[in-house]
Motif scaffolding. Structure first.
Motif, PDB file in Angstrom:
ATOM      1  N   GLU A   1       1.138  -1.489   0.487  1.00 41.36           N
ATOM      2  CA  GLU A   1       0.124  -0.051   0.382  1.00 41.36           C
ATOM      3  C   GLU A   1       1.139   1.487  -0.294  1.00 41.36           C
ATOM      4  O   GLU A   1       0.511   1.787  -0.916  1.00 41.36           O
ATOM      5  CB  GLU A   1      -0.537  -0.345   0.815  1.00 41.36           C
ATOM      6  CG  GLU A   1      -1.759  -0.910   0.859  1.00 41.36           C
ATOM      7  CD  GLU A   1      -3.143  -0.796   2.055  1.00 41.36           C
ATOM      8  OE1 GLU A   1      -2.758  -0.374   2.731  1.00 41.36           O
ATOM      9  OE2 GLU A   1      -3.832  -1.332   2.182  1.00 41.36           O
ATOM     10  N   GLU A   2       1.954   1.450   0.398  1.00 43.80           N
ATOM     11  CA  GLU A   2       3.415   2.243   1.136  1.00 43.80           C
ATOM     12  C   GLU A   2       3.740   2.296  -0.806  1.00 43.80           C
ATOM     13  O   GLU A   2       3.805   3.569  -0.782  1.00 43.80           O
ATOM     14  CB  GLU A   2       4.105   2.266   2.021  1.00 43.80           C
ATOM     15  CG  GLU A   2       4.934   3.502   1.726  1.00 43.80           C
ATOM     16  CD  GLU A   2       5.964   3.253   2.965  1.00 43.80           C
ATOM     17  OE1 GLU A   2       6.741   4.224   3.411  1.00 43.80           O
ATOM     18  OE2 GLU A   2       5.870   2.704   3.954  1.00 43.80           O
ATOM     19  N   LEU A   3       4.429   1.793  -1.170  1.00 47.81           N
ATOM     20  CA  LEU A   3       4.651   1.749  -2.504  1.00 47.81           C
ATOM     21  C   LEU A   3       4.116   2.335  -3.529  1.00 47.81           C
ATOM     22  O   LEU A   3       3.906   3.428  -4.102  1.00 47.81           O
ATOM     23  CB  LEU A   3       4.969   0.161  -3.056  1.00 47.81           C
ATOM     24  CG  LEU A   3       5.908   0.163  -4.060  1.00 47.81           C
ATOM     25  CD1 LEU A   3       7.359   0.996  -4.073  1.00 47.81           C
ATOM     26  CD2 LEU A   3       6.237  -1.168  -4.507  1.00 47.81           C
ATOM     27  N   VAL A   4       2.781   1.775  -3.699  1.00 48.65           N
ATOM     28  CA  VAL A   4       1.449   1.818  -4.520  1.00 48.65           C
ATOM     29  C   VAL A   4       0.890   3.512  -4.590  1.00 48.65           C
ATOM     30  O   VAL A   4       0.651   4.183  -4.910  1.00 48.65           O
ATOM     31  CB  VAL A   4      -0.016   1.058  -4.689  1.00 48.65           C
ATOM     32  CG1 VAL A   4      -0.690   1.341  -5.771  1.00 48.65           C
ATOM     33  CG2 VAL A   4       0.639  -0.248  -5.059  1.00 48.65           C
ATOM     34  N   GLY A   5       0.974   3.931  -2.782  1.00 43.88           N
ATOM     35  CA  GLY A   5       0.811   4.527  -2.728  1.00 43.88           C
ATOM     36  C   GLY A   5       1.409   6.114  -3.027  1.00 43.88           C
ATOM     37  O   GLY A   5       1.183   7.465  -3.544  1.00 43.88           O
ATOM     38  N   GLU A   6       2.736   5.679  -2.946  1.00 51.16           N
ATOM     39  CA  GLU A   6       3.915   6.768  -3.546  1.00 51.16           C
ATOM     40  C   GLU A   6       3.453   7.448  -4.746  1.00 51.16           C
ATOM     41  O   GLU A   6       4.099   8.107  -5.059  1.00 51.16           O
ATOM     42  CB  GLU A   6       5.554   6.311  -2.947  1.00 51.16           C
ATOM     43  CG  GLU A   6       6.187   6.953  -3.178  1.00 51.16           C
ATOM     44  CD  GLU A   6       8.104   6.102  -3.201  1.00 51.16           C
ATOM     45  OE1 GLU A   6       9.014   6.609  -3.868  1.00 51.16           O
ATOM     46  OE2 GLU A   6       7.525   6.231  -1.803  1.00 51.16           O
ATOM     47  N   ALA A   7       3.316   5.842  -5.306  1.00 50.89           N
ATOM     48  CA  ALA A   7       3.968   6.055  -6.665  1.00 50.89           C
ATOM     49  C   ALA A   7       2.700   6.654  -7.284  1.00 50.89           C
ATOM     50  O   ALA A   7       2.736   7.845  -8.537  1.00 50.89           O
ATOM     51  CB  ALA A   7       3.546   4.271  -7.436  1.00 50.89           C
ATOM     52  N   LEU A   8       1.245   7.032  -6.625  1.00 52.74           N
ATOM     53  CA  LEU A   8       0.200   7.138  -7.407  1.00 52.74           C
ATOM     54  C   LEU A   8       0.769   8.636  -7.104  1.00 52.74           C
ATOM     55  O   LEU A   8       0.235   9.566  -8.024  1.00 52.74           O
ATOM     56  CB  LEU A   8      -1.171   6.798  -6.574  1.00 52.74           C
ATOM     57  CG  LEU A   8      -2.731   7.236  -6.579  1.00 52.74           C
ATOM     58  CD1 LEU A   8      -2.623   6.858  -8.689  1.00 52.74           C
ATOM     59  CD2 LEU A   8      -3.380   6.890  -6.375  1.00 52.74           C
ATOM     60  N   ARG A   9       0.694   8.757  -6.440  1.00 51.84           N
ATOM     61  CA  ARG A   9       1.173  10.347  -5.639  1.00 51.84           C
ATOM     62  C   ARG A   9       1.956  10.986  -6.937  1.00 51.84           C
ATOM     63  O   ARG A   9       1.823  12.819  -7.314  1.00 51.84           O
ATOM     64  CB  ARG A   9       1.496  10.715  -4.232  1.00 51.84           C
ATOM     65  CG  ARG A   9       1.161  10.871  -3.169  1.00 51.84           C
ATOM     66  CD  ARG A   9       1.257  11.176  -1.990  1.00 51.84           C
ATOM     67  NE  ARG A   9       2.348  10.671  -1.393  1.00 51.84           N
ATOM     68  CZ  ARG A   9       2.118   8.983  -0.705  1.00 51.84           C
ATOM     69  NH1 ARG A   9       1.192   8.373  -0.621  1.00 51.84           N
ATOM     70  NH2 ARG A   9       3.127   7.504  -0.374  1.00 51.84           N
ATOM     71  N   ARG A  10       2.757   9.833  -6.872  1.00 53.88           N
ATOM     72  CA  ARG A  10       4.300  10.938  -7.928  1.00 53.88           C
ATOM     73  C   ARG A  10       3.655  10.772  -9.208  1.00 53.88           C
ATOM     74  O   ARG A  10       3.700  11.659 -10.312  1.00 53.88           O
ATOM     75  CB  ARG A  10       5.714   9.802  -8.335  1.00 53.88           C
ATOM     76  CG  ARG A  10       6.150   9.602  -7.236  1.00 53.88           C
ATOM     77  CD  ARG A  10       7.336   8.994  -7.076  1.00 53.88           C
ATOM     78  NE  ARG A  10       8.601   8.894  -6.628  1.00 53.88           N
ATOM     79  CZ  ARG A  10       9.535   8.412  -5.885  1.00 53.88           C
ATOM     80  NH1 ARG A  10      10.085   7.885  -7.182  1.00 53.88           N
ATOM     81  NH2 ARG A  10      10.224   8.169  -4.943  1.00 53.88           N
ATOM     82  N   TYR A  11       2.757  10.058  -9.425  1.00 47.81           N
ATOM     83  CA  TYR A  11       2.058  10.482 -11.230  1.00 47.81           C
ATOM     84  C   TYR A  11       0.898  11.187 -11.307  1.00 47.81           C
ATOM     85  O   TYR A  11       1.086  12.131 -11.777  1.00 47.81           O
ATOM     86  CB  TYR A  11       1.690   8.766 -11.356  1.00 47.81           C
ATOM     87  CG  TYR A  11       0.014   9.167 -12.504  1.00 47.81           C
ATOM     88  CD1 TYR A  11       0.848   8.793 -13.837  1.00 47.81           C
ATOM     89  CD2 TYR A  11      -0.721   9.234 -12.315  1.00 47.81           C
ATOM     90  CE1 TYR A  11       0.787   9.135 -14.896  1.00 47.81           C
ATOM     91  CE2 TYR A  11      -1.440   9.174 -13.208  1.00 47.81           C
ATOM     92  CZ  TYR A  11      -0.857   9.019 -14.518  1.00 47.81           C
ATOM     93  OH  TYR A  11      -1.905   9.500 -16.113  1.00 47.81           O
ATOM     94  N   VAL A  12       0.617  11.412 -10.263  1.00 48.41           N
ATOM     95  CA  VAL A  12      -0.913  12.868  -9.917  1.00 48.41           C
ATOM     96  C   VAL A  12       0.119  14.392 -10.026  1.00 48.41           C
ATOM     97  O   VAL A  12      -0.197  15.119 -10.427  1.00 48.41           O
ATOM     98  CB  VAL A  12      -1.594  12.400  -9.213  1.00 48.41           C
ATOM     99  CG1 VAL A  12      -1.983  14.200  -8.479  1.00 48.41           C
ATOM    100  CG2 VAL A  12      -2.223  11.330  -9.139  1.00 48.41           C
TER     101      VAL A  12
END
Length: 62
Positions: free
Chosen positions: A24-35
């Motif tokens: 969840e932390e990894l995917v959350g970070e990736a999503l924040r970077r993408y946004v």
């Protein structure tokens, strides 16, 4: 805030494990970077368009 459930592949699981973080932390970070990156791209286009149409925008604001 909304919660999203999605399936991830072994590569995501392996990367999270290698980094010592949860999926969840990894995917959350990736999503924040993408946004953040998409937001910056949109801002750049908006600034460019505003510059090209400054006269029209000024007249519309009167």
């Amino acid at each position: 805030m909304e919660r999203v459930t999605l399936s991830v592949g072994d590569d995501v699981l392996d990367l999270a494990d290698a980094r010592g973080v949860g999926v969840e932390e990894l995917v959350g970070e990736a999503l924040r970077r993408y946004v953040d990156a998409e937001g910056e791209a949109v801002r750049e286009v908006a600034v460019r368009l505003a510059g090209r149409h400054a006269v029209l925008l000024r007249r519309l604001g009167e």
